[in-house]
Design a protein around this motif. Structure first.
Motif, PDB file in Angstrom:
ATOM      1  N   MET A   1      15.688 -36.388  58.060  1.00 21.56           N
ATOM      2  CA  MET A   1      16.013 -37.800  57.963  1.00 21.56           C
ATOM      3  C   MET A   1      15.157 -38.468  56.902  1.00 21.56           C
ATOM      4  O   MET A   1      14.005 -38.102  56.696  1.00 21.56           O
ATOM      5  N   THR A   2      15.706 -39.424  56.232  1.00 21.64           N
ATOM      6  CA  THR A   2      15.016 -40.061  55.122  1.00 21.64           C
ATOM      7  C   THR A   2      14.626 -41.484  55.477  1.00 21.64           C
ATOM      8  O   THR A   2      15.165 -42.087  56.400  1.00 21.64           O
ATOM      9  N   ALA A   3      13.711 -42.013  54.724  1.00 23.32           N
ATOM     10  CA  ALA A   3      13.265 -43.381  54.963  1.00 23.32           C
ATOM     11  C   ALA A   3      14.296 -44.364  54.444  1.00 23.32           C
ATOM     12  O   ALA A   3      14.947 -44.135  53.430  1.00 23.32           O
ATOM     13  N   LEU A 272      26.431 -38.277  60.228  1.00 29.10           N
ATOM     14  CA  LEU A 272      26.466 -39.260  59.146  1.00 29.10           C
ATOM     15  C   LEU A 272      25.516 -38.882  58.021  1.00 29.10           C
ATOM     16  O   LEU A 272      25.811 -39.115  56.838  1.00 29.10           O
ATOM     17  N   GLU A 273      24.388 -38.306  58.375  1.00 30.75           N
ATOM     18  CA  GLU A 273      23.452 -37.865  57.337  1.00 30.75           C
ATOM     19  C   GLU A 273      24.085 -36.763  56.490  1.00 30.75           C
ATOM     20  O   GLU A 273      23.942 -36.746  55.261  1.00 30.75           O
ATOM     21  N   LYS A 274      24.814 -35.874  57.137  1.00 32.53           N
ATOM     22  CA  LYS A 274      25.536 -34.825  56.415  1.00 32.53           C
ATOM     23  C   LYS A 274      26.571 -35.429  55.470  1.00 32.53           C
ATOM     24  O   LYS A 274      26.859 -34.879  54.400  1.00 32.53           O
ATOM     25  N   ALA A 275      27.110 -36.584  55.879  1.00 29.58           N
ATOM     26  CA  ALA A 275      28.120 -37.277  55.070  1.00 29.58           C
ATOM     27  C   ALA A 275      27.510 -38.211  54.030  1.00 29.58           C
ATOM     28  O   ALA A 275      28.237 -38.956  53.378  1.00 29.58           O
ATOM     29  N   GLY A 276      26.185 -38.190  53.895  1.00 30.35           N
ATOM     30  CA  GLY A 276      25.544 -38.929  52.818  1.00 30.35           C
ATOM     31  C   GLY A 276      24.785 -40.174  53.205  1.00 30.35           C
ATOM     32  O   GLY A 276      24.159 -40.817  52.350  1.00 30.35           O
ATOM     33  N   ALA A 277      24.813 -40.576  54.473  1.00 35.96           N
ATOM     34  CA  ALA A 277      24.066 -41.752  54.899  1.00 35.96           C
ATOM     35  C   ALA A 277      22.586 -41.416  55.034  1.00 35.96           C
ATOM     36  O   ALA A 277      22.206 -40.252  55.193  1.00 35.96           O
ATOM     37  N   GLN A 278      21.760 -42.446  54.996  1.00 38.41           N
ATOM     38  CA  GLN A 278      20.328 -42.278  55.217  1.00 38.41           C
ATOM     39  C   GLN A 278      19.999 -42.715  56.642  1.00 38.41           C
ATOM     40  O   GLN A 278      20.419 -43.790  57.074  1.00 38.41           O
ATOM     41  N   VAL A 279      19.247 -41.890  57.336  1.00 31.44           N
ATOM     42  CA  VAL A 279      18.943 -42.131  58.745  1.00 31.44           C
ATOM     43  C   VAL A 279      17.442 -42.130  58.953  1.00 31.44           C
ATOM     44  O   VAL A 279      16.740 -41.230  58.476  1.00 31.44           O
ATOM     45  N   GLY A 290      24.040 -46.976  54.606  1.00 32.27           N
ATOM     46  CA  GLY A 290      25.052 -46.374  53.751  1.00 32.27           C
ATOM     47  C   GLY A 290      24.747 -46.633  52.296  1.00 32.27           C
ATOM     48  O   GLY A 290      23.845 -47.397  51.945  1.00 32.27           O
ATOM     49  N   GLY A 291      25.486 -45.965  51.435  1.00 34.04           N
ATOM     50  CA  GLY A 291      25.287 -46.152  50.004  1.00 34.04           C
ATOM     51  C   GLY A 291      25.726 -44.927  49.242  1.00 34.04           C
ATOM     52  O   GLY A 291      25.492 -43.804  49.679  1.00 34.04           O
ATOM     53  N   GLY A 292      26.406 -45.135  48.138  1.00 42.17           N
ATOM     54  CA  GLY A 292      26.814 -44.003  47.329  1.00 42.17           C
ATOM     55  C   GLY A 292      28.091 -43.340  47.789  1.00 42.17           C
ATOM     56  O   GLY A 292      28.446 -42.267  47.305  1.00 42.17           O
ATOM     57  N   GLY A 293      28.781 -43.942  48.739  1.00 44.67           N
ATOM     58  CA  GLY A 293      30.044 -43.377  49.203  1.00 44.67           C
ATOM     59  C   GLY A 293      29.858 -42.334  50.278  1.00 44.67           C
ATOM     60  O   GLY A 293      28.760 -41.825  50.523  1.00 44.67           O
ATOM     61  N   LEU A 294      30.951 -42.024  50.942  1.00 41.08           N
ATOM     62  CA  LEU A 294      30.940 -41.061  52.043  1.00 41.08           C
ATOM     63  C   LEU A 294      31.237 -39.672  51.486  1.00 41.08           C
ATOM     64  O   LEU A 294      32.211 -39.479  50.755  1.00 41.08           O
ATOM     65  N   ARG A 295      30.415 -38.718  51.847  1.00 40.85           N
ATOM     66  CA  ARG A 295      30.558 -37.351  51.344  1.00 40.85           C
ATOM     67  C   ARG A 295      31.342 -36.498  52.338  1.00 40.85           C
ATOM     68  O   ARG A 295      31.044 -36.482  53.529  1.00 40.85           O
ATOM     69  N   GLY A 296      32.357 -35.810  51.863  1.00 43.75           N
ATOM     70  CA  GLY A 296      33.138 -34.900  52.700  1.00 43.75           C
ATOM     71  C   GLY A 296      32.915 -33.466  52.276  1.00 43.75           C
ATOM     72  O   GLY A 296      31.845 -33.095  51.806  1.00 43.75           O
ATOM     73  N   GLY A 297      33.957 -32.633  52.485  1.00 45.98           N
ATOM     74  CA  GLY A 297      33.865 -31.242  52.081  1.00 45.98           C
ATOM     75  C   GLY A 297      33.091 -30.372  53.044  1.00 45.98           C
ATOM     76  O   GLY A 297      32.479 -29.377  52.640  1.00 45.98           O
ATOM     77  N   PHE A 298      33.112 -30.726  54.329  1.00 42.15           N
ATOM     78  CA  PHE A 298      32.403 -29.896  55.312  1.00 42.15           C
ATOM     79  C   PHE A 298      33.242 -29.724  56.574  1.00 42.15           C
ATOM     80  O   PHE A 298      34.190 -30.454  56.824  1.00 42.15           O
ATOM     81  N   ASP A 299      32.841 -28.736  57.331  1.00 40.20           N
ATOM     82  CA  ASP A 299      33.472 -28.371  58.603  1.00 40.20           C
ATOM     83  C   ASP A 299      32.380 -28.479  59.655  1.00 40.20           C
ATOM     84  O   ASP A 299      31.295 -27.935  59.478  1.00 40.20           O
ATOM     85  N   ILE A 300      32.660 -29.186  60.756  1.00 43.78           N
ATOM     86  CA  ILE A 300      31.598 -29.435  61.738  1.00 43.78           C
ATOM     87  C   ILE A 300      32.110 -29.298  63.163  1.00 43.78           C
ATOM     88  O   ILE A 300      33.218 -29.720  63.480  1.00 43.78           O
ATOM     89  N   ASP A 301      31.315 -28.669  64.000  1.00 39.61           N
ATOM     90  CA  ASP A 301      31.610 -28.540  65.428  1.00 39.61           C
ATOM     91  C   ASP A 301      31.034 -29.762  66.145  1.00 39.61           C
ATOM     92  O   ASP A 301      29.831 -29.972  66.149  1.00 39.61           O
ATOM     93  N   MET A 302      31.922 -30.559  66.761  1.00 35.42           N
ATOM     94  CA  MET A 302      31.478 -31.739  67.494  1.00 35.42           C
ATOM     95  C   MET A 302      31.780 -31.617  68.981  1.00 35.42           C
ATOM     96  O   MET A 302      31.894 -32.616  69.691  1.00 35.42           O
TER      97      MET A 302
END
Length: 428
Positions: A1-3, A272-279, A290-302
């Protein structure tokens, strides 16, 4: 997680108490021998239905004038006598209360709405019968359900948990009221963090709980002690506000949800962090920027946090590449068939979607204005409200009021946090 960037101050979201924690705490307090106080309980359709059902058992629940706390005078064991209990739409009531009744003495009839009648109960019914309870069911093995109770001895039990973890949680919470306790094993367990939550609360109320190396759970007999408990904000509900931050570039903080949370759904922030958000997460709060748009291109088990899969699926069109969510087959048996409901609504918005028995893939695209069918499912309404917010496209909910199941003030709070957006979710 980032600041989080201090140049973008966070706005605090006012998230109500956890439904899962509130209803579990109510049940454990009802079984305890004495008076417990549940602070900051969730005030919603489901928790009111659960509380009303407990009063039908003879449990006294006193509310403070502003419902800041509920004071519960426990029975010191299972209920005694006869009662008719209305569960409304609350799945937790239909799954947690029959084992509690079976650990008492008397005859107890459970029923609920047509939506709740359609939800499966047979794994719980079979488990109760193997423990020696007399249980009669309605058509299809669900509600209405009659429990004729004369105490439960307990013993060794394997519970089919492939459809819901709530069957196991209900049996575990009743186990200290059984004469010999319970040694329980889960078969094909889904949503395992909810069982961890159950066990943590049981310990708070004084139950003897031990886990074996093979995953079995041993619950000792002896009942519960009264306890005062503060309910955390609901992590599932918080997911919509965290997602809103991710798709708008804003910063949202939820106080009261931190590193010590009992709720597995807080792990949605990892998604959300995987999708590019900062947590940023501390002991006392969680912040998403949020910032920089939402990042996709992944497969995730929820599968373990399936109540939040719709939050991700609804905002996935705003990502830069497809997102596949899997492990969520049991979500077809919730308030709606949630995979089909999400897919149908996204297609109504012109979004390309593929789905299977336990997965969904959502492709990027600009949503078109559409009328969203909520299926009386609060999570569909909340999720697509976030898509409307993030896309700036008018999406009209056919049943905006269904959010009262868990958060009656949802639309008002979303508008308070994002006042520059129109009230799309309010139009009918």
């Amino acid at each position: 997680m980032t600041a989080t960037d201090v140049s973008a101050p966070a706005t605090q979201a006012r998230i109500p108490g956890s439904k899962s924690l509130t209803n579990r705490a109510l049940l454990l307090a009802a079984a305890a021998d004495g008076v417990s106080t549940v602070w900051a309980p969730l005030l919603s359709d489901d928790t009111r239905a659960f509380r009303a059902a407990l009063t039908s058992f003879g449990v006294a629940v006193r509310s403070s004038p502003t419902s800041e706390f509920w004071e519960v005078t426990g029975l010191g064991g299972g209920p005694v006598g006869q009662a008719r209990l209305w569960c409304a739409d609350a799945g937790t009531a239909a799954r947690f209360l029959p084992p509690f009744a079976a650990a008492g003495r008397g005859a107890f009839l459970f029923d609920g709405s047509s939506q709740l009648r359609a939800r499966p109960l047979w794994p719980l019914v079979e488990a109760l019968r193997r423990l020696g309870a007399q249980v009669e069911t309605g058509p299809g093995g669900g509600l209405p359900l009659l429990v004729i109770a004369s105490d439960l001895p307990g013993g060794d039990l394997t519970v089919d948990s492939s459809l819901s973890s709530q069957y196991l949680s209900g049996l575990l919470m009743a186990a200290p009221l059984m004469r010999y306790g319970l040694l329980a094993r889960a078969e094909a367990l889904v949503s395992s963090p909810y069982v961890d939550m159950t066990l943590a609360l049981m310990r708070r109320f004084g139950a003897g709980v031990a886990r074996a190396a093979d995953g079995a759970v041993r619950i000792e007999p002896g009942g519960y002690a009264p306890t005062d408990l503060v309910i955390e904000p609901d992590a599932s509900t918080a997911s919509y506000f965290f997602a809103a931050a991710a798709v708008t570039g804003r910063t949202i903080t939820v106080p009261g949800l931190g590193t010590g949370s009992l709720q597995g759904d807080l792990r949605f922030t990892d998604v959300l962090e995987k999708a590019g958000a900062q947590v940023t997460m501390t002991e006392s709060a969680t912040t998403v920027r949020g910032g920089g748009g939402l990042r996709g291109g992944f497969d995730i088990d929820m599968g373990d946090i399936s109540d939040t899969f719709m939050t991700l699926a609804a905002i996935a069109p705003l990502a830069d590449a497809p997102i596949t969510i899997h492990g969520i087959g049991h979500a077809r048996l919730k308030e709606s068939d949630r995979i089909t409901a999400v897919a149908a609504n996204l297609r109504a918005c012109g979004i390309r979607v593929a789905e299977g028995a336990d997965w969904i893939t959502v492709h990027p695209g600009r949503p078109a204005p559409a009328r969203i069918t909520c299926y009386r499912d609060h999570r569909i309404a909340m999720s697509f409200s976030v898509l409307a917010l993030g896309s700036g496209v008018p999406l009209e909910l056919d049943d905006p009021g269904c959010v009262s199941k868990t958060f009656p003030g949802f639309h008002a709070e979303l508008h308070r946090l994002f006042p520059d957006t129109p009230d799309r979710e309010e139009r009918q």
